[in-house]
Scaffold this motif. Structure first.
Motif, short mmCIF file in Angstrom:
data_model
loop_
_atom_site.label_atom_id
_atom_site.label_comp_id
_atom_site.label_asym_id
_atom_site.label_seq_id
_atom_site.Cartn_x
_atom_site.Cartn_y
_atom_site.Cartn_z
N PRO A 88 -3.38 9.64 -0.65
CA PRO A 88 -4.76 9.36 -0.25
C PRO A 88 -5.41 8.32 -1.16
CG PRO A 88 -4.68 11.39 -1.50
CD PRO A 88 -3.26 10.93 -1.35
N PRO A 89 -6.31 7.51 -0.62
CA PRO A 89 -7.08 6.63 -1.47
C PRO A 89 -7.98 7.45 -2.38
CG PRO A 89 -7.86 6.56 0.80
CD PRO A 89 -6.62 7.39 0.79
N PRO A 90 -8.33 6.95 -3.56
CA PRO A 90 -8.08 5.57 -4.01
C PRO A 90 -6.77 5.37 -4.74
CG PRO A 90 -9.47 6.69 -5.60
CD PRO A 90 -9.20 7.70 -4.51
N THR A 91 -5.85 6.33 -4.75
CA THR A 91 -4.59 6.14 -5.46
C THR A 91 -3.80 5.02 -4.81
OG1 THR A 91 -4.54 8.52 -5.90
CG2 THR A 91 -2.52 7.29 -6.31
N ALA A 92 -3.38 4.07 -5.61
CA ALA A 92 -2.62 2.93 -5.11
C ALA A 92 -1.13 3.24 -5.06
CB ALA A 92 -2.85 1.71 -6.00
#
Length: 216
Positions: free
Chosen positions: A53-57
């Protein structure tokens, strides 16, 4: 500002969830390489990217050296970021940006000597971030990351001090030297693989210790 933390060599959905749980800002997903740890199938890279899931890049580590090769690799996995680990053909950065305008480009600089500083500052004009590692692409079998070895941080600091884009530091980081790396080099982020693993598996205790050492 606290450093961004990238946990590399993620090998499963479970490891991805563990890294995110402990506060990782980015996950490194290793595609085919001539050597080194952490390589997983493109299908698994795609699955992990899809479930992050965002915000994990999500960083695809690709050893492709042509624009078309990189673009085709990305289209198989759909990560948010491309980590280019080898020297690229002339004009590749512009071609990749044109084809994948929403994807971030991070270029690995293998810090070998003073010439690495010049290389980094030249490449910084064409990418979104740099990642300084301890590989050696000049060997018979290229070493493009995952060495577990610390390079000369004086050269890394010179790059950090002059770069126009954010700089991640990698290479031999662990819970014991993370704070010193931040103090001596001052990077935007830290990138770690083997330093938070036991018997090749992501170790929650080491990961937690590393995050604490980095100020979390």
């Amino acid at each position: 500002m606290k450093p961004r933390i990238k946990i590399c060599c993620i090998s499963s959905l479970e490891e991805a969830k563990t890294a995110i749980h402990f506060g990782a800002h980015a996950l490194g997903l290793v595609g085919p390489m001539p050597s080194g740890p952490g390589v997983i199938d493109n299908s698994l890279i795609k699955e992990i990217a899809r479930h992050t899931p965002p915000p994990t890049a999500t960083f695809l580590l690709t050893s492709e050296t042509t624009a078309q090769g990189v673009i085709e690799h990305h289209r198989q996995v759909h990560t948010s970021t491309l980590q280019l680990v080898d020297a690229m053909e002339k004009g590749a950065f512009a071609a990749i940006r044109q084809a994948l305008p929403t994807v971030k480009l991070v270029k690995v600089i293998h810090v070998l000597n003073e010439q690495s500083v010049e290389e980094a500052l030249e490449v910084a004009e064409m990418v979104d971030a740099l990642l300084l590692d301890s590989g050696n692409p000049n060997l018979g079998v290229k070493v493009l990351g995952g060495t577990g070895k610390v390079h000369n941080w004086a050269w890394s600091k010179a790059i950090v001090d002059q770069s126009r884009v954010p700089v991640f530091l990698a290479g031999g980081l662990n819970p014991e030297n993370a704070k010193r790396a931040l103090d001596e080099v001052g990077p935007f982020g830290l990138d770690i693989c083997s330093g938070v693993r036991t018997a090749g598996m992501l170790d929650p205790l080491k990961l937690e210790a590393f995050m604490k050492a980095a100020g979390y």
